[in-house]
Design an enzyme around this catalytic site. Sequence first.
Site, PDB file in Angstrom:
ATOM      1  CB  CYS A  42      32.527 -90.331  14.828  1.00 60.04           C
ATOM      2  SG  CYS A  42      33.721 -89.058  15.324  1.00 60.04           S
ATOM      3  CG  ASP A  44      35.598 -87.388  10.963  1.00 57.52           C
ATOM      4  OD1 ASP A  44      35.379 -87.000   9.795  1.00 57.52           O
ATOM      5  OD2 ASP A  44      36.743 -87.562  11.419  1.00 57.52           O
ATOM      6  NE  ARG A  46      37.730 -87.539   8.159  1.00 56.77           N
ATOM      7  CZ  ARG A  46      38.865 -87.957   8.700  1.00 56.77           C
ATOM      8  NH1 ARG A  46      39.934 -88.130   7.948  1.00 56.77           N
ATOM      9  NH2 ARG A  46      38.926 -88.218  10.003  1.00 56.77           N
ATOM     10  CG  HIS A  98      35.659 -92.587  11.863  1.00 63.78           C
ATOM     11  ND1 HIS A  98      36.716 -91.818  11.441  1.00 63.78           N
ATOM     12  CD2 HIS A  98      35.128 -91.917  12.913  1.00 63.78           C
ATOM     13  CE1 HIS A  98      36.798 -90.728  12.188  1.00 63.78           C
ATOM     14  NE2 HIS A  98      35.853 -90.758  13.097  1.00 63.78           N
ATOM     15  CB  CYS A 101      38.214 -91.908  15.400  1.00 59.64           C
ATOM     16  SG  CYS A 101      37.102 -90.883  16.391  1.00 59.64           S
TER      17      CYS A 101
HETATM   18 ZN    ZN Z   1      35.774 -89.764  14.851  1.00 61.64          ZN
END
Ligand code: ZN
Length: 212
Positions: A42, A44, A46, A98, A101
């Site tokens: 992803c 993202d 993090r 994750h 999400c």
């Molecule tokens: Zn995500």
Amino acid sequence: MEDFKKVFEANKAWAASTTATDPEFFSRLAHQQTPEHLWIGCSDSRVPANQIMDLPPGEVFVHRNIANIVVPSDLNCLSVLQYAIEVLKVRHVIVCGHYGCGGIAASMSSQKNGMIDNWLRHIRTTARIYSDLIDKAATQEEKTDLLCELNVIEQVQNVCSTTIVQDAWDRGQKFAVHGIIYSVKNGLLKDVMHCEAGNKVTHGEDFPAVLK
Ligand code: ZN
């Protein structure tokens, strides 16, 4: 603009400390990359591939998009997959989802988000297939986390169904496709599933209990 200068300052310090630790590091990497892992994860912020697996630059070929989706109409993702398998000859193709999400959560909401809603439709299709299981989850967080896991399973299957992977396995190329999921709450990876040549599927120890 002033605060962006930090990027160059941090980069200089990182390059200097990396060279101090390993003087040949950059000259070696400049020569070639031979990563054993393709990471499909992803976007993202993090969920950074190298840091999570504690691997240095040169060890992971990376493709990231919102909610780690693999669809056969995405030339970007397919090009990465083809290059990783046919040229780099990676040993491990990793689909990493994750928990928590935002893309998965947005796909479960009726709120409008603009263009991205077209992309999230891929997740809504998965949610529809497994709606009976998702409806049984007690809380919204549990429903979202279950869909995060189911999405990993769907995307592993999508990777394995590509002509790129099927043709490579038919040629006898050795590599596995792994489905894993990351928790931003504790930094740990969970082992969902693995696929190998002959479409041999092995469930990981964290394969969703509701599907067993
Ligand atoms: Zn995500």
